[in-house]
Design an enzyme around this catalytic site. Structure first.
Site, PDB file in Angstrom:
ATOM      1  N   ASN A 228     -19.851  26.636 -22.927  1.00 40.19           N
ATOM      2  CA  ASN A 228     -20.399  25.489 -22.193  1.00 40.19           C
ATOM      3  C   ASN A 228     -20.111  25.573 -20.697  1.00 40.19           C
ATOM      4  OD1 ASN A 228     -21.345  24.304 -24.578  1.00 40.19           O
ATOM      5  ND2 ASN A 228     -19.358  23.349 -24.968  1.00 40.19           N
TER       6      ASN A 228
ATOM      7  N   THR B  40     -41.808  24.402  -8.503  1.00 42.35           N
ATOM      8  CA  THR B  40     -42.098  23.057  -7.994  1.00 42.35           C
ATOM      9  C   THR B  40     -42.452  22.239  -9.225  1.00 42.35           C
ATOM     10  OG1 THR B  40     -44.463  23.435  -7.671  1.00 42.35           O
ATOM     11  CG2 THR B  40     -43.039  23.973  -5.812  1.00 42.35           C
ATOM     12  N   HIS B  41     -42.094  20.978  -9.217  1.00 45.64           N
ATOM     13  CA  HIS B  41     -42.304  20.103 -10.389  1.00 45.64           C
ATOM     14  C   HIS B  41     -41.650  20.685 -11.647  1.00 45.64           C
ATOM     15  CE1 HIS B  41     -45.517  18.078  -8.043  1.00 45.64           C
ATOM     16  NE2 HIS B  41     -45.809  19.312  -7.652  1.00 45.64           N
TER      17      HIS B  41
ATOM     18  N   ASN C 274      -1.720  -2.662  12.854  1.00 42.35           N
ATOM     19  CA  ASN C 274      -3.189  -2.558  12.867  1.00 42.35           C
ATOM     20  C   ASN C 274      -3.654  -1.304  13.613  1.00 42.35           C
ATOM     21  OD1 ASN C 274      -2.807  -5.015  11.742  1.00 42.35           O
ATOM     22  ND2 ASN C 274      -3.653  -6.217  13.436  1.00 42.35           N
TER      23      ASN C 274
ATOM     24  N   SER D 236     -16.517  25.215 -27.753  1.00 46.39           N
ATOM     25  CA  SER D 236     -16.657  24.001 -28.549  1.00 46.39           C
ATOM     26  C   SER D 236     -15.634  24.038 -29.673  1.00 46.39           C
ATOM     27  CB  SER D 236     -18.075  23.949 -29.117  1.00 46.39           C
ATOM     28  OG  SER D 236     -18.109  23.160 -30.297  1.00 46.39           O
TER      29      SER D 236
ATOM     30  N   LYS E 184     -20.497  28.512 -29.222  1.00 43.65           N
ATOM     31  CA  LYS E 184     -20.844  27.916 -27.936  1.00 43.65           C
ATOM     32  C   LYS E 184     -20.002  28.348 -26.753  1.00 43.65           C
ATOM     33  CE  LYS E 184     -23.096  24.607 -27.156  1.00 43.65           C
ATOM     34  NZ  LYS E 184     -23.227  23.221 -26.693  1.00 43.65           N
TER      35      LYS E 184
ATOM     36  N   GLN F 292      -7.287  -2.348   4.184  1.00 45.93           N
ATOM     37  CA  GLN F 292      -6.333  -1.541   3.411  1.00 45.93           C
ATOM     38  C   GLN F 292      -7.028  -0.846   2.235  1.00 45.93           C
ATOM     39  OE1 GLN F 292      -2.133  -2.767   2.877  1.00 45.93           O
ATOM     40  NE2 GLN F 292      -2.668  -3.108   0.740  1.00 45.93           N
TER      41      GLN F 292
ATOM     42  N   SER G 244       0.831  -1.214   0.000  1.00 47.46           N
ATOM     43  CA  SER G 244       0.000   0.000   0.000  1.00 47.46           C
ATOM     44  C   SER G 244       0.866   1.266   0.000  1.00 47.46           C
ATOM     45  CB  SER G 244      -0.929   0.009   1.218  1.00 47.46           C
ATOM     46  OG  SER G 244      -0.181  -0.167   2.408  1.00 47.46           O
TER      47      SER G 244
ATOM     48  N   GLU H 280     -20.955  21.197 -14.934  1.00 44.24           N
ATOM     49  CA  GLU H 280     -21.206  19.805 -15.310  1.00 44.24           C
ATOM     50  C   GLU H 280     -20.265  18.857 -14.573  1.00 44.24           C
ATOM     51  OE1 GLU H 280     -22.620  20.019 -19.884  1.00 44.24           O
ATOM     52  OE2 GLU H 280     -20.748  21.017 -19.443  1.00 44.24           O
TER      53      GLU H 280
ATOM     54  N   TYR I 151      -8.383  -6.905  12.770  1.00 37.74           N
ATOM     55  CA  TYR I 151      -7.947  -6.352  11.489  1.00 37.74           C
ATOM     56  C   TYR I 151      -7.945  -7.427  10.411  1.00 37.74           C
ATOM     57  CZ  TYR I 151      -5.009  -4.365   7.863  1.00 37.74           C
ATOM     58  OH  TYR I 151      -4.547  -3.913   6.655  1.00 37.74           O
TER      59      TYR I 151
ATOM     60  N   LYS J  84      -8.229   3.234   1.870  1.00 38.71           N
ATOM     61  CA  LYS J  84      -7.447   4.446   1.656  1.00 38.71           C
ATOM     62  C   LYS J  84      -7.611   5.113   0.292  1.00 38.71           C
ATOM     63  CE  LYS J  84      -4.311   2.241   4.014  1.00 38.71           C
ATOM     64  NZ  LYS J  84      -5.306   1.690   4.945  1.00 38.71           N
TER      65      LYS J  84
END
Ligand code: ARG
Length: 467
Positions: free
Chosen positions: A285, A155-156, A110, A277, A283, A322, A23, A290, A317, A325
């Protein structure tokens, strides 16, 4: 590579397996925590009479040297060590000689990893509380700047009632204040020292664990060694909290991206936080938004992955632990960056308050106010609702607003309408009518802003106290 455990083995590990189970490539990130915990442990050993004063001093300076070398020379961290604990032991022996391995007396990896992780998570919690403070500060200052700007509340996904722009942004500060609380809560349960738990049954050295806890800034020593060495609830709780922050950020990011479409036009994307773009020259974006929206999924995945690793894991343990992490580190880095970008975006985005107001004016957002007017004149609510509904239909057919018909026309729908109805139909009047604690009436929003400032100040104070 000399392992920490080869005495019992007749054969060395398969090289591919050895590399695969290591690790160190990622847990070397815990070097600072490992050194702090080891220094405190050396002191505890000295107090318990396991190390002489000279050995204690040598080990402390060896550990300090490891820290310095790691900071100044990246090549120093290149090692085939199995994990961060092995690495520190190897380097310590290099610096102070064989005596250095006395540091492992009565200790197990441990409890070391459990301790390092708690130190790490505690620090991350403090960092994220600070970052949430900055984010909420940005929300709050933008909310204040919006002043009397309005927009439709939905709403909705349909325009429902007019709200103040500040009320809208304050809805987000609420979510993030709750997350800051969750972090504080998680910190409380993380703030417990496992060291002294040994491999699982408690150390065989008579350590003063309370002293050790104080030394490492923990509020208490763990109550059960078996639990302490196999517990990762604090990581899970922390990852859940990051997931909650991610969830809230994704809701904000999606709404902001929607409001930045030409169809809404409530926000103008800042050039500094947008991309273009390669194909379509016109464009701009909302990539920042996003990606923030998508990163939340990655953080949920980290939380889910740990849940699955822990499920049905027997006590004591197991190496499964492990696997905590990499998801933890990835979630921390992902969230740190997402919050930074979100804060930068929010500080620079421009609100198109004209468009926001137009949208709020155009959609019968005063219909509930007309019904409320009728109820005050004794019309039962269901009838009031029905009459105003018919009136809305009538206005829709004519392409006019609720405030446009003459009083005579209005009275055909409900004779209770009086000349004063028009005053009740303006956006200002509609806003002011929502005059309850937590409502969007300007006076209520003003006190909500003051309240949010006080909470922010409290959060900052707590962060400083923890630092
Ligand atoms: N690298 C291990 C982990 O991250 C440290 C503890 C290893 N303990 C052991 N008995 N193999 O979980």
């Amino acid at each position: 590579m000399k392992t920490m455990w080869e005495g019992r083995f007749a054969q060395s590990a398969d090289p591919t397996f050895y590399q695969w189970q290591r690790s160190f490539l990622y847990d070397r990130r815990l070097l600072g925590e490992e050194l702090a915990a080891s220094s405190a442990y050396a002191e505890a050993l000295a107090r318990a009479g396991v190390l002489t004063a000279a050995e204690h001093d040598a080990i402390l300076s060896g550990l300090a040297q490891i820290g310095e070398r790691a900071r100044s020379d990246p090549a120093y961290l290149e090692s085939d060590a199995e994990d961060i604990h092995h690495f520190v032991e190897l380097r310590l022996v290099e610096h102070v000689g064989k005596m250095g391995s006395k540091l492992h007396t009565g200790r197990s990896r441990n409890e070391q990893i459990a301790t390092d992780l708690r130190l790490f998570v505690r620090k991350q919690v403090d960092g994220f509380r600070r970052q949430l403070g900055e984010w909420n500060e940005a929300l709050l200052s933008r909310a204040e700047e919006l002043d009397d700007a309005v927009l439709p509340g939905y709403t909705h996904g349909q325009r429902a009632e007019v709200i103040l722009g500040a009320h809208w942004l304050l809805a987000y500060t609420e979510m993030f204040f709750r997350d800051a609380d969750r972090l504080a809560d998680c910190r409380r349960r993380t703030d417990v020292l496992p060291l002294g738990s040994g491999a699982l049954a408690g150390s065989y050295v008579p350590l003063d664990r309370d002293q050790l806890a104080r030394k490492l800034g923990f509020s208490a020593a763990s109550a059960n060694s078996l639990d302490a060495t196999s517990d990762r609830d604090f990581v899970l709780e922390f990852l859940f909290t990051l997931s909650s922050i991610g969830l809230h950020l994704s809701r904000w990011a999606h709404e902001a991206a929607l409001f930045a479409t030409t169809e809404f036009g409530f926000l103008d994307l800042p050039d500094a936080y947008a991309t273009g773009s390669s194909a379509l020259p016109q464009k701009k974006n909302p990539d920042a938004l996003e990606l923030i929206r998508a990163k939340a999924g990655r953080i949920f995945a980290a939380c889910t992955s740990l849940f699955i690793s822990l499920k049905a894991l027997p006590l004591g343990y197991s190496k499964d632990l492990q696997e905590d992490k990499e998801p933890l580190f990835d979630a921390c880095d992902t969230m740190t960056a997402a919050l930074k970008i979100a804060t930068g975006f929010l500080r620079t985005v421009r609100f198109n308050t004209e468009r926001m107001r137009q949208a709020a004016e155009a959609s019968f957002l005063n219909a509930a106010a007309a019904a409320a007017y009728l109820t005050r004149r004794g019309v039962p609510f269901r009838d009031a609702h029905d009459r105003v509904g018919r009136l809305v239909q009538h206005c829709l057919d004519r392409g006019i607003g609720l405030e446009d018909p003459t009083l005579e026309e209005l009275r055909r729908f409900s004779p209770e309408f009086g000349q004063d109805i028009y005053a009740h139909l303006s956006l200002d009047a509609v806003l002011a009518a929502h005059d309850v604690h937590g409502g969007t009436a300007p006076a209520r929003v003003k006190s909500a802003l003051a309240e949010a400032h006080a909470r922010l100040a409290q959060l900052k104070e707590n962060c400083n106290a923890a630092a």
